[in-house]
Scaffold this motif. Structure first.
Motif, PDB file in Angstrom:
ATOM      1  N   ASN A 301       0.930  -1.208  -0.099  1.00 21.58           N
ATOM      2  CA  ASN A 301      -0.019  -0.006  -0.007  1.00 21.58           C
ATOM      3  C   ASN A 301       0.733   1.320   0.013  1.00 21.58           C
ATOM      4  N   ARG A 315       1.136  14.085   5.764  1.00 17.54           N
ATOM      5  CA  ARG A 315       0.578  12.888   5.314  1.00 17.54           C
ATOM      6  C   ARG A 315      -0.404  13.489   4.252  1.00 17.54           C
ATOM      7  N   GLN A 340       4.759   0.275   1.576  1.00 12.82           N
ATOM      8  CA  GLN A 340       4.690  -0.652   2.511  1.00 12.82           C
ATOM      9  C   GLN A 340       3.760  -2.189   2.419  1.00 12.82           C
ATOM     10  N   ASN A 341       4.536  -3.004   2.851  1.00 13.76           N
ATOM     11  CA  ASN A 341       3.717  -4.245   2.884  1.00 13.76           C
ATOM     12  C   ASN A 341       4.374  -5.053   4.085  1.00 13.76           C
ATOM     13  N   THR A 342       3.857  -6.317   4.077  1.00 11.61           N
ATOM     14  CA  THR A 342       4.049  -7.208   5.197  1.00 11.61           C
ATOM     15  C   THR A 342       5.854  -7.433   5.399  1.00 11.61           C
TER      16      THR A 342
HETATM   17  C1  LIG Z   1      -0.056  -0.902   4.848  1.00 11.26           C
HETATM   18  O1  LIG Z   1       0.120  -2.166   5.001  1.00 11.26           O
HETATM   19  C2  LIG Z   1       0.917  -2.417   6.228  1.00 11.26           C
HETATM   20  C3  LIG Z   1       1.498  -3.841   6.352  1.00 11.26           C
HETATM   21  O2  LIG Z   1       0.558  -4.610   5.490  1.00 11.26           O
HETATM   22  C4  LIG Z   1      -0.298  -2.157   7.337  1.00 11.26           C
HETATM   23  O3  LIG Z   1       0.490  -2.248   8.384  1.00 11.26           O
HETATM   24  C5  LIG Z   1      -0.666  -0.830   7.259  1.00 11.26           C
HETATM   25  O4  LIG Z   1      -1.784  -0.470   8.346  1.00 11.26           O
HETATM   26  C6  LIG Z   1      -1.201  -0.375   5.760  1.00 11.26           C
HETATM   27  N1  LIG Z   1      -1.291   1.013   5.555  1.00 11.26           N
HETATM   28  C7  LIG Z   1      -2.491   1.471   5.032  1.00 11.26           C
HETATM   29  C8  LIG Z   1      -2.620   2.946   4.999  1.00 11.26           C
HETATM   30  O5  LIG Z   1      -3.171   0.819   4.531  1.00 11.26           O
END
Ligand SMILES: *[C@@H]1O[C@H](CO)[C@@H](O)[C@H](O)[C@H]1NC(C)=O
Ligand SMILES: *[C@@H]1O[C@H](CO)[C@@H](O)[C@H](O)[C@H]1NC(C)=O
Ligand SMILES: *[C@@H]1O[C@H](CO)[C@@H](O)[C@H](O)[C@H]1NC(C)=O
Ligand SMILES: *[C@@H]1O[C@H](CO)[C@@H](O)[C@H](O)[C@H]1NC(C)=O
Ligand SMILES: *[C@@H]1O[C@H](CO)[C@@H](O)[C@H](O)[C@H]1NC(C)=O
Ligand SMILES: *[C@@H]1O[C@H](CO)[C@@H](O)[C@H](O)[C@H]1NC(C)=O
Ligand SMILES: *[C@@H]1O[C@H](CO)[C@@H](O)[C@H](O)[C@H]1NC(C)=O
Ligand SMILES: *[C@@H]1O[C@H](CO)[C@@H](O)[C@H](O)[C@H]1NC(C)=O
Length: 494
Positions: A301, A315, A340-342
């Motif tokens: 994301n 932001r 960002q991803n896991t």
């Molecule tokens: C993006 O992905 C991360 C991990 O998957 C998650 O922790 C985070 O909340 C997500 N952020 C948004 C804005 O979706």
């Protein structure tokens, strides 16, 4: 006799033996066999089996025959499905496929069924015969007659950890349906990516069971989405059986190859596209679309943040696109896309600068021109004033000199003589106008006015004596000059 018909076969035998007056110890006739086995169509299964009999009923050197029959078959009249007795007829469908263990003499009654067919699905029973009296069908209980279940052939199963991560070594297991040595499985792996293909030697060679194969490899980002196939071949020769199973590798990896593509639009017209920019220059009023492009699994994301000066971030929005529809000066700055991803995160940024657009540069040009015009006008005015002043002075001087020349022409007969009264230097009128005028009029008198800075001036009054009418031509005329020196407050001339 009606009752006898209802008796099961073993009771009949028991009665036969009894009738013959032979004492049979039935307790010594035992069999150990599973009540059910399962086999997949086309494959092979062993029904493990061992049996005992009463050796007192048999002569050791007479041959021991074992027979497998379908449930309900008559041992005397019906064909068997497997036997070690060459004289015995074999059911057509079972020929070459049903085999009795070669160790029947040792009490091994195992039955091997290969190339299993749907029609093999039924119950079977075992019978042994050894002369003279040991002849026994093991049908005493239902569970002594194993049921062969034939099911549809299934593909092998691939087992792997729920999550595969790039760079993390992993064991992937392929489990093929079990078969027996008559139709042994050969497992192999196939992969589209050459890199993984080369990893096949990592496959464990000595598996505890040959229908299980373990493939050990370290997945890379490039393996994501690639197919991994476990291929199993049963048997060799004429009609080998092939099955396979394919999985698509889902390799997790952090965001990477992050870049920002930009599109600039002016007056609804697409001006420029840039697939990878770190810097763009636009004009006020332009529309700018920033697009964040990233690779990662799971799909990262994205968040847009603006770097604030002198520090901090703002932001803006999530999603891979940021639209600035009407760029203003405040929009200039650094825009960062954070993915960002896991597995992790990454970021990249683009700097948006504003170029002075046509309108404002025109203003500048206009300003410059305007300024020049104003300056010009001012200079003209100054020049005009100067010219006017000069003119004025000239006029004044002219008037003074006029009066002077009048007097002179009336009284003078020779050039005037300057006397220095009390040693005070006679000098320094502002401007040379007067002297020039004098020069013009008197023709080359020594310059008596020089530096205009020193604002002294002198007024000269000539007092010519009235000449006697009689002596006018004889005696030289006497002239007196009176020189006043004063500060520059007044213009010369009384
Ligand atoms: C993006 O992905 C991360 C991990 O998957 C998650 O922790 C985070 O909340 C997500 N952020 C948004 C804005 O979706
Ligand atoms: C019985 O025979 C079968 C088939 O030949 C064989 O696989 C099995 O190992 C034997 N059982 C024993 C206990 O020897
Ligand atoms: C893979 O299997 C081997 C042998 O069973 C074992 O030693 C190794 O730890 C396994 N590796 C992983 C990542 O599970
Ligand atoms: C896998 O099996 C299918 C039939 O089930 C066959 O069409 C295909 O060619 C096989 N693929 C491989 C790679 O053997
Ligand atoms: C741009 O296009 C939109 C619709 O596509 C319209 O609403 C807008 O007025 C247009 N702007 C200009 C400056 O042409
Ligand atoms: C930029 O890309 C858009 C589509 O993404 C296209 O419509 C537009 O014509 C392109 N503009 C230029 C200048 O290439
Ligand atoms: C862009 O912003 C300026 C200043 O805020 C405004 O005057 C102008 O109308 C806006 N243009 C559009 C197309 O929205
Ligand atoms: C961007 O990435 C750098 C490392 O490459 C990191 O130090 C920084 O904190 C990141 N910024 C954000 C806003 O995530």
């Amino acid at each position: 006799m009606v009752v006898l018909v209802l008796f099961s076969t073993w009771m009949v035998e028991f009665l036969v033996f009894s009738f013959l007056g032979l004492q049979c110890d039935l307790a010594k006739y035992t069999i150990n066999v599973p009540d059910m086995v399962s086999v997949q169509e086309g494959l092979c299964v062993i029904i493990p089996c061992d049996f005992t009999y009463d050796p007192n009923d048999a002569i050791a050197d007479s041959p021991l025959y074992g027979y497998w029959y379908e449930q309900g078959a008559n041992a005397d009249s019906n064909a068997a499905v497997a036997t070690n007795n060459n004289q015995k007829r074999i059911e057509e469908y079972a020929r070459g496929r049903f085999h009795l263990s070669e160790e029947v003499e040792h009490g091994n009654c195992s039955l091997i069924i290969s190339d299993a067919r749907r029609t093999d699905l039924k119950k079977y029973y075992f019978r042994m015969e050894q002369g003279p009296k040991a002849k026994f069908s093991y049908i005493k209980a239902e569970q002594n007659q194993p049921f062969v279940s034939v099911t549809e052939l299934e593909n092998p199963k691939i087992q792997m950890p729920e999550k595969l991560q790039a760079g993390h070594r992993v064991n992937i297991t392929c489990i093929a349906p079990e078969s027996c040595s008559w139709k042994r499985p050969h497992v192999s792996w196939e992969h589209l990516s050459h890199q993984v293909r080369s990893g096949i030697p990592a496959m464990q060679p000595n598996n505890p069971k040959d229908h299980i194969s373990v493939f050990t490899f370290t997945p890379s980002v490039e393996d994501n989405g690639q197919e991994l196939t476990c291929q199993v071949t049963y048997g060799e020769g004429l009609n080998p059986l092939h099955i396979n199973e394919t999985v698509r590798l889902n390799i997790h990896y952090p965001p990477q190859k992050l870049r920002i593509s930009t599109e600039v639009m002016r007056s609804n017209k697409s001006l420029q596209n840039n697939t990878d920019s770190s810097q763009i220059t636009v004009e006020k009023g332009d529309a700018v679309v920033l697009h964040c492009v990233v690779e990662g699994n799971p799909l990262p994301n994205m968040t847009w943040v603006k770097t604030l000066q002198p520090s901090g971030t703002l932001r803006l929005t999530s999603g891979n696109e940021l639209r600035l529809l009407n760029v203003t000066t405040q929009d200039a700055g650094e825009y960062k896309c954070v993915a960002q991803n896991t597995e992790g995160f990454a970021n990249t940024s683009v700097r948006l600068s504003l170029a002075s657009n046509d309108a404002s540069s025109q203003k500048v040009v206009n300003g410059v021109i305007g300024g020049l015009i104003v300056a010009g006008v001012i200079m003209l005015i100054i020049a005009a004033i100067l010219v006017f002043k000069k003119f004025q002075r000239k006029r004044k001087t002219a008037i003074d000199l006029e009066s002077y020349t009048k007097q002179k022409t009336v009284h003078n007969k020779s050039p005037p003589v300057f006397k220095e009264p009390n040693g005070i230097g006679l000098n320094h009128e502002e401007g040379k106008d007067v002297s020039e005028a004098q020069e013009k009029m008197e023709g080359g008198t020594e310059e008596i006015y020089s530096e205009p800075e020193e604002m002294y001036y002198a007024s000269i009054i000539f007092n010519a004596q009235e000449a006697h009418p009689g002596v006018t031509s004889n005696s030289p005329p006497t002239e007196y000059a009176e020189i006043k020196k004063s500060q520059c407050t007044d213009f010369a001339g009384n």
